[in-house]
Each structure stands twice: as C-alpha cells, then as structure tokens.
Motif scaffolding. Structure first.
Motif, PDB file in Angstrom:
ATOM      1  N   GLY A   1      15.379   4.972   5.547  1.00 53.78           N
ATOM      2  CA  GLY A   1      14.631   6.220   5.477  1.00 53.78           C
ATOM      3  C   GLY A   1      13.571   6.329   6.555  1.00 53.78           C
ATOM      4  N   SER A   2      12.723   7.328   6.391  1.00 54.47           N
ATOM      5  CA  SER A   2      11.613   7.552   7.309  1.00 54.47           C
ATOM      6  C   SER A   2      10.491   8.237   6.531  1.00 54.47           C
ATOM      7  CB  SER A   2      12.058   8.460   8.464  1.00 54.47           C
ATOM      8  OG  SER A   2      12.384   9.747   7.949  1.00 54.47           O
ATOM      9  N   ARG A   3       9.351   8.397   7.161  1.00 51.82           N
ATOM     10  CA  ARG A   3       8.268   9.116   6.501  1.00 51.82           C
ATOM     11  C   ARG A   3       8.688  10.558   6.218  1.00 51.82           C
ATOM     12  NH1 ARG A   3       1.878   9.486   7.140  1.00 51.82           N
ATOM     13  NH2 ARG A   3       1.641  11.481   6.098  1.00 51.82           N
ATOM     14  N   GLU A   4       9.472  11.134   7.111  1.00 54.59           N
ATOM     15  CA  GLU A   4       9.920  12.508   6.936  1.00 54.59           C
ATOM     16  C   GLU A   4      10.950  12.632   5.808  1.00 54.59           C
ATOM     17  OE1 GLU A   4       9.878  10.933  10.030  1.00 54.59           O
ATOM     18  OE2 GLU A   4       7.902  11.778  10.402  1.00 54.59           O
ATOM     19  N   ARG A   5      11.696  11.587   5.561  1.00 50.38           N
ATOM     20  CA  ARG A   5      12.721  11.584   4.500  1.00 50.38           C
ATOM     21  C   ARG A   5      12.661  10.223   3.785  1.00 50.38           C
ATOM     22  NH1 ARG A   5      16.141  15.250   1.799  1.00 50.38           N
ATOM     23  NH2 ARG A   5      17.985  14.123   1.145  1.00 50.38           N
ATOM     24  N   PRO A   6      11.558   9.993   3.035  1.00 48.04           N
ATOM     25  CA  PRO A   6      11.389   8.698   2.369  1.00 48.04           C
ATOM     26  C   PRO A   6      12.335   8.529   1.178  1.00 48.04           C
ATOM     27  CG  PRO A   6       9.639  10.182   1.720  1.00 48.04           C
ATOM     28  CD  PRO A   6      10.445  10.890   2.784  1.00 48.04           C
TER      29      PRO A   6
ATOM     30  N   ASP B   1       5.636  -8.826   0.086  1.00 46.04           N
ATOM     31  CA  ASP B   1       7.024  -8.369   0.005  1.00 46.04           C
ATOM     32  C   ASP B   1       7.208  -7.239   1.004  1.00 46.04           C
ATOM     33  OD1 ASP B   1       9.494  -7.253  -0.579  1.00 46.04           O
ATOM     34  OD2 ASP B   1       9.167  -7.158  -2.738  1.00 46.04           O
ATOM     35  N   LEU B   2       8.029  -7.464   2.013  1.00 52.72           N
ATOM     36  CA  LEU B   2       8.191  -6.492   3.093  1.00 52.72           C
ATOM     37  C   LEU B   2       9.468  -5.666   2.967  1.00 52.72           C
ATOM     38  CD1 LEU B   2       6.971  -8.735   6.039  1.00 52.72           C
ATOM     39  CD2 LEU B   2       5.650  -7.118   4.651  1.00 52.72           C
ATOM     40  N   GLN B   3      10.052  -5.625   1.768  1.00 47.83           N
ATOM     41  CA  GLN B   3      11.292  -4.881   1.561  1.00 47.83           C
ATOM     42  C   GLN B   3      11.102  -3.390   1.849  1.00 47.83           C
ATOM     43  OE1 GLN B   3      13.075  -5.520  -2.236  1.00 47.83           O
ATOM     44  NE2 GLN B   3      14.757  -4.118  -1.849  1.00 47.83           N
ATOM     45  N   ASN B   4       9.976  -2.824   1.440  1.00 49.77           N
ATOM     46  CA  ASN B   4       9.684  -1.411   1.658  1.00 49.77           C
ATOM     47  C   ASN B   4       8.343  -1.269   2.361  1.00 49.77           C
ATOM     48  OD1 ASN B   4      11.960  -0.461   0.108  1.00 49.77           O
ATOM     49  ND2 ASN B   4      10.811  -1.012  -1.713  1.00 49.77           N
ATOM     50  N   GLU B   5       8.182  -0.134   3.031  1.00 47.62           N
ATOM     51  CA  GLU B   5       6.892   0.217   3.631  1.00 47.62           C
ATOM     52  C   GLU B   5       6.300   1.338   2.787  1.00 47.62           C
ATOM     53  OE1 GLU B   5       5.052   1.997   7.794  1.00 47.62           O
ATOM     54  OE2 GLU B   5       7.214   1.695   7.616  1.00 47.62           O
ATOM     55  N   PHE B   6       5.000   1.292   2.564  1.00 45.21           N
ATOM     56  CA  PHE B   6       4.314   2.322   1.794  1.00 45.21           C
ATOM     57  C   PHE B   6       3.319   3.019   2.715  1.00 45.21           C
ATOM     58  CE2 PHE B   6       5.973  -0.680  -1.166  1.00 45.21           C
ATOM     59  CZ  PHE B   6       6.425   0.098  -2.202  1.00 45.21           C
ATOM     60  N   VAL B   7       3.561   4.305   2.947  1.00 43.53           N
ATOM     61  CA  VAL B   7       2.743   5.092   3.864  1.00 43.53           C
ATOM     62  C   VAL B   7       1.921   6.074   3.036  1.00 43.53           C
ATOM     63  CG1 VAL B   7       2.783   6.703   5.808  1.00 43.53           C
ATOM     64  CG2 VAL B   7       4.527   4.904   5.634  1.00 43.53           C
ATOM     65  N   GLU B   8       0.598   5.997   3.169  1.00 41.51           N
ATOM     66  CA  GLU B   8      -0.256   6.911   2.413  1.00 41.51           C
ATOM     67  C   GLU B   8       0.017   8.348   2.857  1.00 41.51           C
ATOM     68  OE1 GLU B   8      -4.973   7.671   1.482  1.00 41.51           O
ATOM     69  OE2 GLU B   8      -4.320   5.649   2.019  1.00 41.51           O
ATOM     70  N   ILE B   9       0.151   9.236   1.864  1.00 42.41           N
ATOM     71  CA  ILE B   9       0.444  10.646   2.128  1.00 42.41           C
ATOM     72  C   ILE B   9      -0.474  11.513   1.282  1.00 42.41           C
ATOM     73  CG2 ILE B   9       2.855  10.260   2.791  1.00 42.41           C
ATOM     74  CD1 ILE B   9       3.663  11.076  -0.078  1.00 42.41           C
ATOM     75  N   THR B  10      -0.440  12.805   1.552  1.00 40.09           N
ATOM     76  CA  THR B  10      -1.251  13.747   0.777  1.00 40.09           C
ATOM     77  C   THR B  10      -0.547  14.098  -0.533  1.00 40.09           C
ATOM     78  OG1 THR B  10      -0.215  15.712   1.711  1.00 40.09           O
ATOM     79  CG2 THR B  10      -2.120  14.792   2.919  1.00 40.09           C
ATOM     80  N   GLU B  11      -1.282  14.696  -1.431  1.00 34.76           N
ATOM     81  CA  GLU B  11      -0.698  15.159  -2.685  1.00 34.76           C
ATOM     82  C   GLU B  11       0.395  16.196  -2.421  1.00 34.76           C
ATOM     83  OE1 GLU B  11      -2.034  16.993  -7.034  1.00 34.76           O
ATOM     84  OE2 GLU B  11      -3.532  16.758  -5.465  1.00 34.76           O
ATOM     85  N   GLU B  12       0.181  17.063  -1.438  1.00 41.92           N
ATOM     86  CA  GLU B  12       1.171  18.086  -1.103  1.00 41.92           C
ATOM     87  C   GLU B  12       2.471  17.454  -0.606  1.00 41.92           C
ATOM     88  OE1 GLU B  12      -2.075  18.176  -0.014  1.00 41.92           O
ATOM     89  OE2 GLU B  12      -2.687  19.681  -1.487  1.00 41.92           O
ATOM     90  N   GLU B  13       2.348  16.418   0.226  1.00 39.44           N
ATOM     91  CA  GLU B  13       3.551  15.719   0.687  1.00 39.44           C
ATOM     92  C   GLU B  13       4.275  15.071  -0.496  1.00 39.44           C
ATOM     93  OE1 GLU B  13       2.904  13.948   5.062  1.00 39.44           O
ATOM     94  OE2 GLU B  13       1.246  13.490   3.682  1.00 39.44           O
ATOM     95  N   ALA B  14       3.511  14.484  -1.408  1.00 46.90           N
ATOM     96  CA  ALA B  14       4.109  13.864  -2.598  1.00 46.90           C
ATOM     97  C   ALA B  14       4.844  14.902  -3.435  1.00 46.90           C
ATOM     98  CB  ALA B  14       3.022  13.174  -3.430  1.00 46.90           C
ATOM     99  N   GLU B  15       4.257  16.074  -3.585  1.00 50.24           N
ATOM    100  CA  GLU B  15       4.903  17.144  -4.363  1.00 50.24           C
ATOM    101  C   GLU B  15       6.220  17.569  -3.715  1.00 50.24           C
ATOM    102  OE1 GLU B  15       1.846  20.110  -4.629  1.00 50.24           O
ATOM    103  OE2 GLU B  15       0.776  19.019  -6.201  1.00 50.24           O
TER     104      GLU B  15
END
Length: 88
Positions: free
Chosen positions: A15-20, A58-72
C-alpha cells in the motif's frame, strides 16, 4: 482535560499513504491510559496491538499520522469495499 484521539494510516508493503491498508486510532484517555483500535472489515473499531508492536520494533507495517478527515475517508473506502457500494 478530555480524551484525545490520534489517527494513523496503516501502510503495508503493498500500500501507500494515499491507499493505505487500513486505519488505526489511538485514544489517550483522561485517566492517563491509552486505547488503540483499528477499523476492521467487520465495519467496527476493534482493539489492536499493532501500533504498540511497531513501537517495540515490529516493522511489518508503517503507521503514518493522519488527520481525522483522512481517517474518515479511509473508513468510507473500507465500508464501500466491504459493502460493494460507492461512498459513505
């Protein structure tokens, strides 16, 4: 003081930040604790240890902080993928 929520995009090797792959939220509780939850394909928020595991190396996934709107938007996409409908 009230609870505060931080959202993270779950980025996998495919995936990517644009399509997590998904979204996780960390709630810092007024009591001093915290609760981590991922939005699942069951269309509900469920407890998750993935972020805590990443913080421990654990480096299996990356966690990128996003806004509430992005989460929605991610939640809406997951809902549409699961239900086969457009938008939310």
């Amino acid at each position: 003081m009230s609870d505060s929520i931080t959202y993270y995009a779950i980025v996998t090797h495919r995936g990517s930040r644009e399509r997590p792959a998904g979204v996780l939220r960390r709630t810092r509780l007024e009591s001093g604790g915290r609760r981590d939850e991922a939005f699942t394909r069951d269309l509900s928020w469920e407890r998750s240890s993935a972020l805590a595991s990443a913080e421990l190396g654990d480096l299996q996934n990356e966690f990128v902080e996003i806004t509430e709107e992005e989460a929605e938007r991610i939640v809406a996409r997951i809902r549409a993928d699961v239900t086969g409908t457009e938008g939310a």
